[in-house]
Scaffold this active site. Structure first.
Site: not given
Ligand code: UD1
Length: 429
Positions: A22-23, A126, A131, A316, A408
């Protein structure tokens, strides 16, 4: 809303085919916005998030076709989809759509790269802690975009197009890496992403972008370099297998006992999780067909884990691993470092008799010899599946409600588990 009823206690034996990730599928679909030619993706899982994203992309003018689907086809194999963004008719991604799935925010990168403007609602997704999107905003600003936040929307403009630049993330972010990498493919000059996410899904996206004509190197390391090109073209790409689905079923077998082949799974995508599972007492072997997981009557050993960006233990799989640890022969400590508030499964696991104490980012799990079935509620995608795993091992009946989240991210979960001897049914409301 549907619920899932499980009568626990059966071992799992058989074969579980692993779906496309999915990701990976989500950013790959979004990459279609970068070209006016057709991007064909195979091994795409049939999931609610994929359907939701296709809807969002259609709103931007992407023509979406599912190939080779026949009436009555019994589809454990993934689908092949074709996405053609011949013309982007709308550069706005509205709140009603983006709020349902955080990853749809990532359209902001390709859209501003190709159309020089985008208006994307701040995301939802979620409920696992705040985030934010600050890394995306800083990254796109570094590439020369002007950004304003207006009425819950991020409005980005880059009148002369994006310009290559150095983008250093303060913390590893999968989504920000995907987004800036996609945006940089059409920027003028070279972009260097420092502290890039090394997740396999980033590597898969880079491979696909390269097949579309992008010039990228360094994916899978912390520094990715992208040399912008004038245009990208169509391509065909097969989505890599889902490492989270793989780890989830491996943990289910480690908990219930049994012997299962995770067909098509790739061990190199989840080495740390597999090594951790071996320490709990599960036997894991990699074969040409996939990964075999086996645990006989021996007890489950307690093991401490800390979630980390790839190649560390994935956040995850944290909830699923906690489910396993609830029946270990001793205490384990599970520390979550990626997301705050990602312990919502704890209270529900406690309803099954688990003994868990949370202190800040660490949960201490004192293993018990038996869990007992109970009604539980799913609160997010990975939490829901941890309740399913616990239910499979618990004595008696467990009902997991709000399975919306499972749909999902897990393709044909009940079918796959039923084929291996689990007593699990979906109850339609
Ligand atoms: C993706 C995955 C999710 C997984 C996560 C971490 C998908 C669709 N989702 O989510 O399943 O749990 O990676 O492996 O691929 N952060 C900030 N500022 C930002 C962006 C992120 O502070 O602008 C922080 C987030 O709050 C979190 C950390 O960075 O603490 C990592 O998040 P991130 O890797 O961005 O997660 P996703 O890409 O949303």
């Amino acid at each position: 809303m549907d619920s899932i009823r499980i009568t626990g206690g059966n071992e799992l034996h058989g074969v579980i085919p692993i779906s496309g990730a999915k990701n990976a599928a989500l950013p790959l679909m979004i990459a279609a916005l970068l070209t006016d030619e057709t991007l064909t993706l195979s091994n795409v899982p049939r999931l609610r998030d994929v359907a939701q994203l296709s809807h969002i992309l259609s709103n931007h003018g992407v023509d979406y076709a599912v190939n080779g689907k026949r009436n009555g086809q019994h589809a454990l194999a993934g689908q092949t989809i074709s996405l053609t963004a011949r013309e982007i008719v709308d550069t706005t991604a509205p709140y009603e759509l983006v709020s349902k799935m955080r990853a749809s925010f990532w359209v902001i990168g390709p859209m501003v790269a190709r159309m020089h403007e985008a208006r994307v609602s701040l995301p939802g997704g979620c409920a696992i802690g705040t985030r934010p999107v600050d890394f995306f905003i800083e990254g796109l600003t570094a590439l020369g975009a002007e950004i304003e936040i207006e009425g819950g929307y991020v409005v980005v403009r880059a009148p002369g197009g994006l310009k290559g630049a150095r983008v250093e993330f303060p913390k590893v972010s999968v989504g920000a890496t995907h987004t800036i990498m996609m945006a940089a493919t059409l920027a003028d000059g070279e972009t260097e992403i420092v502290n890039a996410a090394r997740e396999p899904e980033v590597v898969d996206l880079a491979k696909c972008l390269r097949a579309m004509g992008a010039q990228i190197e360094g994916e899978g390391t912390s520094v990715i370099r992208i040399q912008g090109v004038k245009r990208l073209h169509g391509a065909h790409h097969a989505v890599l297998p889902d490492r989270i689905e793989t780890g989830t079923y491996a943990m289910a077998v480690a908990m219930t006992g049994g012997d299962v082949l995770l067909q098509g799974a790739r061990g190199d995508l989840l080495d740390t999780a597999l090594e951790t599972l071996r320490q709990t007492g599960a036997q894991i072997t990699e074969t040409a067909e996939g990964i075999k997981v086996y645990r006989n009557g021996n007890g489950i050993q307690p093991v401490d884990v800390t979630t980390e960006p790839f190649p560390g233990f994935p956040t995850d799989l944290q909830a699923q691993f906690m489910a396993l640890m609830t029946m270990a022969g001793g205490s384990s400590r599970i520390t979550e470092t990626i997301f705050e508030n990602r312990f919502m499964h704890v209270q529900e696991l406690a309803r099954l008799g688990a003994q868990i104490h949370v202190d800040g980012h660490t949960a201490t799990v004192d293993g018990v010899s038996t869990l007992r079935g109970a009604p539980v509620m799913a609160t997010d995608l990975r939490a829901s599946v941890s309740l399913v795993i616990a239910g499979l091992a618990a004595k008696g009946e467990t009902t997991v409600s709000r399975v919306y989240h499972l749909d999902r991210g897990f393709e044909r979960l009940e079918d796959k588990l039923t084929h291996c001897g689990a007593n699990i049914q979906r109850i339609s409301a």
